[in-house]
Design a protein around this motif. Structure first.
Motif, short mmCIF file in Angstrom:
data_model
loop_
_atom_site.label_atom_id
_atom_site.label_comp_id
_atom_site.label_asym_id
_atom_site.label_seq_id
_atom_site.Cartn_x
_atom_site.Cartn_y
_atom_site.Cartn_z
N GLU A 142 0.81 -1.21 0.00
CA GLU A 142 0.00 0.00 0.00
C GLU A 142 0.85 1.26 0.00
N SER A 143 2.13 1.15 0.31
CA SER A 143 3.01 2.32 0.22
C SER A 143 3.39 2.61 -1.23
N PHE A 144 3.12 1.65 -2.13
CA PHE A 144 3.41 1.84 -3.55
C PHE A 144 2.16 1.90 -4.41
N VAL A 145 1.12 1.14 -4.02
CA VAL A 145 -0.08 1.02 -4.84
C VAL A 145 -1.31 1.29 -3.98
N PRO A 146 -2.16 2.23 -4.36
CA PRO A 146 -3.40 2.44 -3.60
C PRO A 146 -4.36 1.28 -3.81
N LEU A 147 -4.85 0.73 -2.70
CA LEU A 147 -5.80 -0.37 -2.76
C LEU A 147 -7.12 0.12 -2.17
N ALA A 148 -8.23 -0.30 -2.76
CA ALA A 148 -9.55 0.12 -2.28
C ALA A 148 -10.49 -1.06 -2.32
N SER A 149 -11.16 -1.33 -1.20
CA SER A 149 -12.00 -2.51 -1.09
C SER A 149 -13.23 -2.45 -1.99
N HIS A 150 -13.59 -1.25 -2.50
CA HIS A 150 -14.79 -1.16 -3.32
C HIS A 150 -14.53 -1.49 -4.78
#
Length: 200
Positions: A142-150
């Motif tokens: 997550e420090s490199f790639v934004p993750l989103a549960s939706h």
């Protein structure tokens, strides 16, 4: 204290990353249980995950599909450091952040590898059977790639059956190894791996 460290590099541009598109993650991992646990967690966070334990096939896949980040275990059938070297020398994959994982390689070897031109962006020592290992990998990702549960999630599995500190240890690299020194690090890892296999 999380056993992880980051290597500074120019920022990777996530041209694919929008609210409508899932982050694409390539995972090199030979431990099928750990790979499945990590894949499940990442897909719940909306990522598209591709898993392989084949170094050459994974490099080819990365060049063709250009994932947003790569998780690279050193405990593969081939030398994981060599896989990293191929990824960083290939124009299509060189800008992609690589996170190296290992449960066997000593910290000293990580420190040597950070000095290479073909170094990874981050290094993490894990115990695959221990609690929190998947969490540590996800937090580092997550420090490199934004993750989103939706986001929509996709899991692609190939050849495998199925904690990050708020202030990570960041070090500037003041010395770059020569090619001969690079080969020495890779040879040392291969020899250590062979001795471990013999002792088992």
């Amino acid at each position: 204290m999380c056993p992880c460290s980051l290597t500074p590099r120019p920022p990777h541009r996530y041209t694919r990353q929008t609210l409508a598109m899932a982050a694409r993650i390539l995972v090199f991992e030979a431990d099928s249980r750990f790979a499945a646990d990590l894949a499940r967690r990442l897909t719940r966070l909306g990522a598209e995950v591709h898993i392989t334990d084949d170094g050459d096939a994974g490099v080819d896949w990365a060049a063709a599909h250009k994932p947003d980040a790569i998780v690279l275990s050193l405990e593969l059938k081939v030398n994981g450091f060599l896989v990293c070297k191929k990824l960083k020398k290939l124009g299509e994959t060189a800008p992609i952040p690589v996170i190296i994982l290992s449960s066997d390689v000593p910290e000293e070897t990580f420190e040597q590898h950070k000095k290479l031109r073909t170094r990874a962006e981050a290094y993490l020592r894990i115990q695959r059977s221990g609690e929190g290992s998947v969490d540590a990998v996800v937090q580092l990702l997550e420090s490199f790639v934004p993750l989103a549960s939706h986001q929509n999630s996709v899991l692609s599995i190939s050849d495998v059956d199925i904690g990050l500190s708020p202030e990570p240890n960041t070090e500037m690299v003041s010395h770059r190894m020569t090619d001969s020194e690079s080969e020495a690090v890779e040879l040392e890892f291969s020899q250590n791996k062979e001795r471990t296999q013999v002792s088992e």
